[in-house]
Write a protein that holds these residues in place. Structure first.
Motif, mmCIF file in Angstrom:
data_model
loop_
_atom_site.group_PDB
_atom_site.id
_atom_site.type_symbol
_atom_site.label_atom_id
_atom_site.label_comp_id
_atom_site.label_asym_id
_atom_site.label_seq_id
_atom_site.Cartn_x
_atom_site.Cartn_y
_atom_site.Cartn_z
ATOM 1 N N ARG A 164 -6.617 8.834 3.715
ATOM 2 C CA ARG A 164 -6.762 8.575 5.059
ATOM 3 C C ARG A 164 -5.595 8.253 5.722
ATOM 4 O O ARG A 164 -5.258 8.190 7.150
ATOM 5 N N PHE A 165 -4.625 7.916 4.859
ATOM 6 C CA PHE A 165 -3.133 7.382 5.496
ATOM 7 C C PHE A 165 -2.130 8.378 4.719
ATOM 8 O O PHE A 165 -1.441 7.923 3.575
ATOM 9 N N PRO A 166 -1.917 9.486 5.195
ATOM 10 C CA PRO A 166 -1.180 10.407 4.514
ATOM 11 C C PRO A 166 0.503 9.879 4.135
ATOM 12 O O PRO A 166 0.694 10.187 2.974
ATOM 13 N N GLY A 167 0.787 8.837 4.970
ATOM 14 C CA GLY A 167 2.079 8.324 4.856
ATOM 15 C C GLY A 167 2.018 7.090 3.849
ATOM 16 O O GLY A 167 3.062 6.464 3.227
ATOM 17 N N ALA A 168 0.852 6.683 3.149
ATOM 18 C CA ALA A 168 0.627 5.590 2.242
ATOM 19 C C ALA A 168 1.305 5.877 0.991
ATOM 20 O O ALA A 168 1.397 7.084 0.492
ATOM 21 N N THR A 169 2.124 4.741 0.284
ATOM 22 C CA THR A 169 2.802 4.941 -0.903
ATOM 23 C C THR A 169 2.048 4.799 -2.224
ATOM 24 O O THR A 169 2.289 5.259 -3.324
ATOM 25 N N GLY A 170 0.735 4.151 -2.084
ATOM 26 C CA GLY A 170 0.172 3.922 -3.317
ATOM 27 C C GLY A 170 0.217 2.495 -3.740
ATOM 28 O O GLY A 170 -0.775 2.022 -4.407
ATOM 29 N N ASP A 171 1.173 1.846 -3.188
ATOM 30 C CA ASP A 171 1.371 0.435 -3.498
ATOM 31 C C ASP A 171 0.225 -0.335 -3.226
ATOM 32 O O ASP A 171 0.095 -1.228 -4.215
ATOM 33 N N PHE A 172 -0.287 -0.361 -2.042
ATOM 34 C CA PHE A 172 -1.368 -1.079 -1.904
ATOM 35 C C PHE A 172 -2.464 -0.996 -2.867
ATOM 36 O O PHE A 172 -3.004 -1.892 -3.382
ATOM 37 N N ASN A 173 -2.739 0.004 -3.397
ATOM 38 C CA ASN A 173 -3.654 0.730 -4.146
ATOM 39 C C ASN A 173 -3.545 -0.158 -5.568
ATOM 40 O O ASN A 173 -4.345 -0.751 -6.048
ATOM 41 N N ALA A 174 -2.280 0.097 -5.866
ATOM 42 C CA ALA A 174 -1.823 -0.477 -7.128
ATOM 43 C C ALA A 174 -1.957 -1.966 -7.217
ATOM 44 O O ALA A 174 -2.403 -2.517 -8.159
ATOM 45 N N LEU A 175 -1.681 -2.416 -6.263
ATOM 46 C CA LEU A 175 -1.785 -4.183 -5.979
ATOM 47 C C LEU A 175 -3.408 -4.514 -6.413
ATOM 48 O O LEU A 175 -3.605 -5.475 -7.143
ATOM 49 N N ILE A 176 -4.254 -3.679 -5.475
ATOM 50 C CA ILE A 176 -5.569 -4.226 -5.574
ATOM 51 C C ILE A 176 -5.985 -3.855 -7.059
ATOM 52 O O ILE A 176 -6.874 -4.796 -7.621
ATOM 53 N N LEU A 177 -5.724 -2.592 -7.684
ATOM 54 C CA LEU A 177 -6.188 -2.619 -9.081
ATOM 55 C C LEU A 177 -5.442 -3.580 -10.083
ATOM 56 O O LEU A 177 -6.373 -4.022 -10.843
ATOM 57 N N ARG A 226 -12.179 -1.576 6.406
ATOM 58 C CA ARG A 226 -13.043 -0.654 6.698
ATOM 59 C C ARG A 226 -14.461 -0.560 6.317
ATOM 60 O O ARG A 226 -14.613 0.161 5.462
ATOM 61 N N GLY A 227 -15.029 -1.519 6.561
ATOM 62 C CA GLY A 227 -16.398 -1.994 5.963
ATOM 63 C C GLY A 227 -16.213 -2.802 4.761
ATOM 64 O O GLY A 227 -15.006 -3.167 4.430
ATOM 65 N N PHE A 241 -12.594 5.486 -5.501
ATOM 66 C CA PHE A 241 -12.690 4.871 -4.365
ATOM 67 C C PHE A 241 -11.472 4.607 -3.336
ATOM 68 O O PHE A 241 -11.183 5.132 -2.230
ATOM 69 N N LEU A 242 -10.417 3.924 -4.035
ATOM 70 C CA LEU A 242 -9.200 3.336 -3.576
ATOM 71 C C LEU A 242 -8.255 4.636 -3.092
ATOM 72 O O LEU A 242 -7.838 4.700 -1.990
ATOM 73 N N ILE A 243 -8.412 5.797 -4.058
ATOM 74 C CA ILE A 243 -7.527 6.914 -3.830
ATOM 75 C C ILE A 243 -8.015 7.883 -2.482
ATOM 76 O O ILE A 243 -7.364 8.369 -1.802
ATOM 77 N N GLU A 244 -9.418 7.800 -2.560
ATOM 78 C CA GLU A 244 -10.131 8.521 -1.341
ATOM 79 C C GLU A 244 -9.703 7.598 -0.070
ATOM 80 O O GLU A 244 -9.598 8.337 0.962
ATOM 81 N N GLU A 245 -9.832 6.323 -0.077
ATOM 82 C CA GLU A 245 -9.581 5.563 1.199
ATOM 83 C C GLU A 245 -7.855 5.994 1.398
ATOM 84 O O GLU A 245 -7.729 6.083 2.658
ATOM 85 N N ARG A 246 -6.912 5.906 0.472
ATOM 86 C CA ARG A 246 -5.656 6.213 0.834
ATOM 87 C C ARG A 246 -5.338 7.653 1.495
ATOM 88 O O ARG A 246 -4.652 7.714 2.174
#
Ligand code: FBP
Length: 364
Positions: free
Chosen positions: A19-32, A187-188, A12-17
């Protein structure tokens, strides 16, 4: 039977990311990292007395009291440590703050520092731990001020004093019959159930919406003599049911775990009130703004509900201190707006309203 077609939280988080081509993945990793902490806490809660984690912290030393003046439970302290251990090493955080720590937690020198701040209530509903009622963990992710990111300096209290509207993400884990994670990244709102076999959060409740109307309210009625007139009026009208101005019956709930109340309201609507009252004039409310009201408020607003102080939108409140308390009303939009309206309207005339007569349930 395992349903293999469900998305995992990671997916889910990767699919959300994406949507932001410039995203580094740090945010997702923090959530995980945060949700891994929740899985560990879920396990400690589920073991209960078998894990030796029940009861008060440091009983031999007469117990310990947190910055709120509350006796700390073993699980309060353990959960706080788990959140720190699971997140401070990753390089995604500039600092963190918690209900169980007086001051912000600095990221140790051996770890890199990142762009985010984590604020959390490691175990909400502590009074219910020893009686096996659902408890939870609540978290909020903020962006660290640019000055912190650029300098890498230690964080200070002021860095966390950001209004709820600036949250990057908010969520809670509920340790109940099942362990669930509720998450918004702006986003929801989506709900995930922990599959104990896989140890994975699976997407089971996509795009949750709070019904705008309800016939269910939650408030600790034992505080009624301290309530302000608009809250007394609101509760009295609910209790009057069909015979009163609302013309419909209401039901009442009080679990004394805000995270469990929030979850019920997300699932079927309702309104939760822990309003500002006159019980202790030094405390403008029971619940804390940064790690209780703001994250739950963002979740409610993202799910089409509303969160308020009773007088103004919660997401616009500018915090003044790390452990600031505040009156909190959240849930079904139309009900919360009614409570806000009652706070704007002049005090009601007492006469002519049977429930406000001298025999009223909630007399002044
Ligand atoms: P903590 O357990 O994190 O201190 O949270 C406070 C809380 O337990 C809320 O979860 C709950 O809504 C409220 O206090 C219950 O208050 P009361 O004891 O007045 O019913």
């Amino acid at each position: 039977m395992l349903q293999t077609n469900r998305s995992t939280l990671t997916q889910f988080l990767i699919e959300e990311r994406r949507r932001f081509p410039g995203a580094t993945g740090d945010f997702n990793a923090l959530i995980l990292d945060v949700t891994l902490a929740c899985k560990a806490i879920a396990s400690a809660v589920a073991y209960g007395e078998l894990g030796g984690a029940m009861g008060n912290h440091a009983p031999d030393a007469g117990g310990s009291v947190n910055v709120q003046g509350e006796t700390q439970k073993k699980l309060d302290v353990l959960s706080n440590e788990v959140f720190i251990q699971r997140t401070e090493w990753s390089g995604h955080l500039a600092g963190m703050a918690s209900e169980e720590m007086d001051l912000p937690h600095q990221i140790p020198a051996q770890y890199p520092r990142g762009h985010y701040l984590l604020v959390f209530d490691p175990l909400d509903g502590s009074s219910n731990i020893d009686v096996n009622v659902s408890v939870g963990s609540i978290f909020s992710v903020l962006r660290a001020p640019q000055a912190v990111i650029d300098s890498g300096r230690d964080v200070v209290e002021a860095d966390f004093l950001q209004p709820g509207a600036t949250q990057m993400a908010a969520g809670y884990a509920l340790y109940g019959p099942t362990t669930m994670l509720i998450l918004t990244v702006g986003r929801g709102v989506n709900g995930f159930t922990l599959d104990p076999n896989l140890g994975e959060f699976m997407l089971t409740h996509p795009d949750i919406k709070v019904p705008p109307d309800t016939q269910e309210f939650a408030i600790n009625a034992s505080n009624s003599r301290f309530w302000e007139a608009p809250v007394k009026r609101y509760v009295d009208e609910c209790l009057a049911g069909k015979t009163g101005p609302r013309g419909k019956d209401f039901n009442m709930r009080w679990i004394a775990s805000m995270v469990a109340e929030a979850h019920r309201i997300l699932m079927r609507g309702g309104v939760f009130l822990y309003p500002r009252d006159t019980k202790d004039p030094s405390k403008p409310g029971r619940l804390r703004l940064l790690y209780e009201a703001n994250p739950v408020g963002m979740i409610m607003e993202q799910a089409g509900g509303r969160a308020s102080t009773g007088r103004e939108p919660m997401m616009g409140v500018l915090p003044t201190s790390l452990h600031q308390r505040i009156g909190l009303v959240f849930g079904s939009k139309n009900e919360v707006e009614r409570i806000e309206r009652y706070h704007r309207e002049p005090a009601q005339a007492k006469e002519g309203e049977p429930l406000f007569a001298s025999r009223s349930l909630f007399r002044d």
